[in-house]
Design an enzyme around this catalytic site. Structure first.
Site, PDB file in Angstrom:
ATOM      1  N   TYR A 243      36.688   9.835  46.088  1.00 47.75           N
ATOM      2  CA  TYR A 243      37.275  10.830  45.177  1.00 47.75           C
ATOM      3  C   TYR A 243      36.330  11.254  44.062  1.00 47.75           C
ATOM      4  O   TYR A 243      36.690  12.087  43.230  1.00 47.75           O
ATOM      5  CB  TYR A 243      38.584  10.319  44.565  1.00 47.75           C
ATOM      6  CG  TYR A 243      38.551   8.917  44.012  1.00 47.75           C
ATOM      7  CD1 TYR A 243      37.962   8.641  42.797  1.00 47.75           C
ATOM      8  CD2 TYR A 243      39.130   7.878  44.724  1.00 47.75           C
ATOM      9  CE1 TYR A 243      37.929   7.351  42.291  1.00 47.75           C
ATOM     10  CE2 TYR A 243      39.110   6.579  44.234  1.00 47.75           C
ATOM     11  CZ  TYR A 243      38.510   6.331  43.012  1.00 47.75           C
ATOM     12  OH  TYR A 243      38.483   5.044  42.509  1.00 47.75           O
ATOM     13  N   LYS A 244      35.119  10.722  44.035  1.00 41.72           N
ATOM     14  CA  LYS A 244      34.142  11.139  43.023  1.00 41.72           C
ATOM     15  C   LYS A 244      33.324  12.307  43.576  1.00 41.72           C
ATOM     16  O   LYS A 244      33.798  13.427  43.655  1.00 41.72           O
ATOM     17  CB  LYS A 244      33.267   9.959  42.624  1.00 41.72           C
ATOM     18  CG  LYS A 244      34.046   8.784  42.007  1.00 41.72           C
ATOM     19  CD  LYS A 244      33.127   7.670  41.587  1.00 41.72           C
ATOM     20  CE  LYS A 244      33.869   6.413  41.165  1.00 41.72           C
ATOM     21  NZ  LYS A 244      34.682   6.604  39.963  1.00 41.72           N
ATOM     22  N   ARG A 392      30.062   9.718  28.514  1.00 42.44           N
ATOM     23  CA  ARG A 392      29.453   9.776  29.839  1.00 42.44           C
ATOM     24  C   ARG A 392      29.588  11.187  30.404  1.00 42.44           C
ATOM     25  O   ARG A 392      30.694  11.711  30.544  1.00 42.44           O
ATOM     26  CB  ARG A 392      30.105   8.758  30.772  1.00 42.44           C
ATOM     27  CG  ARG A 392      29.319   8.506  32.047  1.00 42.44           C
ATOM     28  CD  ARG A 392      29.949   7.414  32.886  1.00 42.44           C
ATOM     29  NE  ARG A 392      31.254   7.794  33.397  1.00 42.44           N
ATOM     30  CZ  ARG A 392      31.945   7.107  34.306  1.00 42.44           C
ATOM     31  NH1 ARG A 392      31.458   5.971  34.765  1.00 42.44           N
ATOM     32  NH2 ARG A 392      33.112   7.521  34.721  1.00 42.44           N
TER      33      ARG A 392
END
Length: 417
Positions: A243-244, A392
């Site tokens: 899912y990234k 991030r």
């Protein structure tokens, strides 16, 4: 600009104009295929959850009408049952450098890590009862650390923690000092979740093998963004999510890899009916299916695998080497903007400066980053926050523009200024 050009001008200065960079980006046109890419929202968290592809909406609707609604239970015999291994083979071919028959899609990353680590530890203990140590670095992702602790407790083993620099990760020197005759398995992340440090997986694997240990590689922050060669690197086991950078959607099934040389030697601990050699015989005892099929446990999440198929098509179309080049260029751009705008405001770089040592994200540090991230989210700029004091910036190469990065970091400058 070719896909391999760095984000610098011919005078050697960083190019900060996003319009010029987007105009020269060979992958820019592919961005239009993602839902929401046309909106003003700045998305800098593609390494946590990728944007959906527009074509996936049509695939999902068609599946409901035609396969699920039209074929009903017949769908299992017409392809659903084999989807975990068929999709695993395609994933291995497009993104992970693995020959057919070694990958399966399903479960979650946590479940795959448990199954593979437990199987590896058990095999090592059978071969040599002295191998009672699982080597893990102290800054590995929490799930990896927690699973290692749990397996160690179950099997009477211990975790050998390797202290690492949070801006880097598990280096060859650190690993060489940690492994030995008691090492059963080395569990490591290819790309560190916090800093983006890109580990030298082939070298680390050789070091572990020289000590007689097996290697379990976490590919969650690699798959789809960083070239991986599981077979060539002689990795034993691997797991990761979809899912990234693989844009499979919230909670999309994970994947597991077991090198063919270990088939028949490793026994997975979650024995379910879909891993049985004859699942529909409904027999009285468990007999594992041969190969990677024996590492499947329960009923496949067919709907959850649909989006991944579309993203693998796109990654193959773009070419993973070109995707990686865009990823490097995006992270270089983020670092260049930080140097130009944020360093004077006290912002530090919590990631390797050398792009060859970075995956697809960059972490910027400042004592106020928690409040900055909260304020960004209120303004439809979506990065991630990671302790301690880290913003991030996750840059998904196929869906992120330079203009997005420019707008996002300019707002960080305004909030800190």
């Amino acid at each position: 600009m070719s896909a391999l050009d760095p984000v610098v001008t011919h005078e050697g200065r960083a190019e900060l104009d996003p319009a010029r960079l987007d105009a020269r980006d060979p992958l820019a046109a592919l961005r239009d295929r993602f839902v929401g890419a046309e909106t003003p929202l700045v998305y800098l968290d593609g390494n946590s959850l990728g944007r959906p592809l527009a074509v996936t909406a049509d695939r999902l609707a068609g599946f409901v009408r035609e396969e699920w609604g039209g074929r009903l239970i017949r769908g299992w015999d017409e392809g659903w049952l084999d989807l975990p291994t068929r999709l695993g083979d395609r994933l291995g071919d497009v993104a992970l450098g693995a020959a057919a028959g070694q990958l399966a899609v399903g479960d979650s990353t946590t479940v795959w890590l448990y199954k593979l680590l437990r199987a590896a530890v058990d095999a090592q203990l059978r071969a040599d009862p002295r191998r009672t140590e699982i080597v893990v670095d102290s800054d590995n992702f929490p799930t990896d650390r927690y699973v290692a602790e749990g397996v160690a407790a179950e099997r009477g083993c211990r975790v050998r923690w390797v202290e690492v620099d949070r801006e880097l990760g598990l280096t060859p020197d650190l690993l060489a000092a940690a492994v030995g005759e008691r090492t059963a398995v080395v569990l490591l992340s290819h790309v560190a979740y916090r800093s983006g440090y890109l580990a030298d997986a082939p070298r680390l694997t050789r070091i572990a093998h020289e000590a007689g240990a097996l290697v379990l590689l976490d590919l969650c922050h690699s798959a789809g963004a960083v070239p991986v060669e599981l077979d060539a690197w002689e990795v034993d086991l691997a797991a990761g999510c979809t899912y990234k950078y693989l844009n499979g959607g919230p909670g999309a099934p994970a994947f597991g890899y077991v090198a063919a040389r270990h088939h028949g030697e490793l026994a997975q601990p979650i024995q379910g009916w879909m891993g049985h050699a004859e699942p529909f015989a409904m027999g009285p005892g468990y007999r594992a299916a041969p190969g990677i099929r024996g590492f499947v446990s329960g009923t496949p999440s067919v709907v959850g695998m649909l989006a991944l198929q579309d993203m693998l098509d796109l990654v193959e179309e773009a070419g993973l080497s070109v995707v990686r080049a865009k990823s490097v260029a995006l992270t270089e751009y983020a670092v260049a903007l930080s140097d130009a705008w944020l360093a004077s405001l006290g912002v530090g770089l919590g990631s390797p400066r050398d792009p060859a040592l970075r995956g697809g994200h960059v972490t910027l540090t400042h004592p106020r980053m928690r409040e900055v991230v909260a304020a960004l989210w209120q303004r439809d700029v979506l990065p991630d926050y990671r302790e301690p004091h880290g913003l991030r910036v996750g840059l998904s190469p196929l869906s992120t523009s330079y203009e997005e990065v420019h707008r996002g970091l300019s707002l960080v400058r305004d909030l800190l200024g």
